[in-house]
Design a protein around this motif. Structure first.
Motif, PDB file in Angstrom:
ATOM      1  N   ASN A   1       0.826  -1.210   0.000  1.00  0.00           N
ATOM      2  CA  ASN A   1       0.000   0.000   0.000  1.00  0.00           C
ATOM      3  C   ASN A   1       0.861   1.262   0.000  1.00  0.00           C
ATOM      4  O   ASN A   1       0.457   2.295   0.494  1.00  0.00           O
ATOM      5  CB  ASN A   1      -0.940  -0.017   1.210  1.00  0.00           C
TER       6      ASN A   1
ATOM      7  N   GLU B   1       8.654  -2.583  -0.282  1.00  0.00           N
ATOM      8  CA  GLU B   1       7.305  -3.110  -0.493  1.00  0.00           C
ATOM      9  C   GLU B   1       7.404  -4.614  -0.746  1.00  0.00           C
ATOM     10  O   GLU B   1       8.382  -5.099  -1.295  1.00  0.00           O
ATOM     11  CB  GLU B   1       6.643  -2.405  -1.687  1.00  0.00           C
TER      12      GLU B   1
ATOM     13  N   LEU C   1      -0.213  -5.147   5.624  1.00  0.00           N
ATOM     14  CA  LEU C   1      -1.336  -5.875   5.011  1.00  0.00           C
ATOM     15  C   LEU C   1      -1.275  -7.357   5.352  1.00  0.00           C
ATOM     16  O   LEU C   1      -0.193  -7.915   5.523  1.00  0.00           O
ATOM     17  CB  LEU C   1      -1.304  -5.687   3.497  1.00  0.00           C
TER      18      LEU C   1
END
Length: 166
Positions: free
Chosen positions: A99, A122, A159
């Motif tokens: 995200n 990420e 996440l």
């Protein structure tokens, strides 16, 4: 005020310190020659006398080189051993950093305003140590990387791990 008057005022102001420096020693000599009130004039010593500024080779103002140094402080009788703080154990939950639009996330020492500890790329999978809700700043997640570095990231970038990220 004309330029000449300004220049005269500046010269006058700059000459005041010079006047003080030259007149001050004479003032102290005069002050030292006045006997103290109620003292005998023959036995009275000047209250203040300027020292002769002639340099000498004597080093009386400094300590002799043969003087023994002062004793040093002894170490404390009992040294405190640091107590290891237990590291938080993982909860078993794993999250993936995402995200972030590919920019990654900042790992902080404390939620919201803690100093930056590391940068996380990420899609990095990390272990969750705890979760904390910070009023006005949302949820923060205490995580530990595979390298053992732990810190806090904002919950928006932590996440759930999908089967393809394992």
């Amino acid at each position: 005020m004309s330029g000449l008057a300004k220049a005269a005022a500046v010269v006058l102001l700059l000459s005041v310190p010079l006047l003080v420096i030259t007149a001050l020693p004479r003032f102290f000599e005069l002050a030292g020659s006045i006997p103290a009130a109620g003292s005998q004039p023959a036995a009275a010593a000047p209250a203040f006398r300027l020292v002769d500024a002639t340099p000498t080779n004597s080093r009386a103002r400094f300590a002799a080189l043969e003087e023994t140094p002062p004793p040093t402080l002894a170490p404390p009788a009992m040294t405190a051993t640091p107590v290891a703080t237990p590291r938080p154990t993982p909860t078993g939950e794993r999250v993936v950093i995402g995200n972030t639009g590919g920019a990654g996330a900042v790992l902080r020492s404390e939620p919201v305003t803690g100093r930056a500890v590391a940068s996380l790329r990420e899609q990095l999978v990390v272990d969750v140590l705890e979760r904390r809700s910070v009023p006005g700043n949302g949820e923060w997640v205490h995580i530990r990387t595979a390298e053992g570095v732990d810190g806090w990231v904002i919950g928006l970038v932590a996440l759930p791990v999908s089967p393809s990220n394992h």
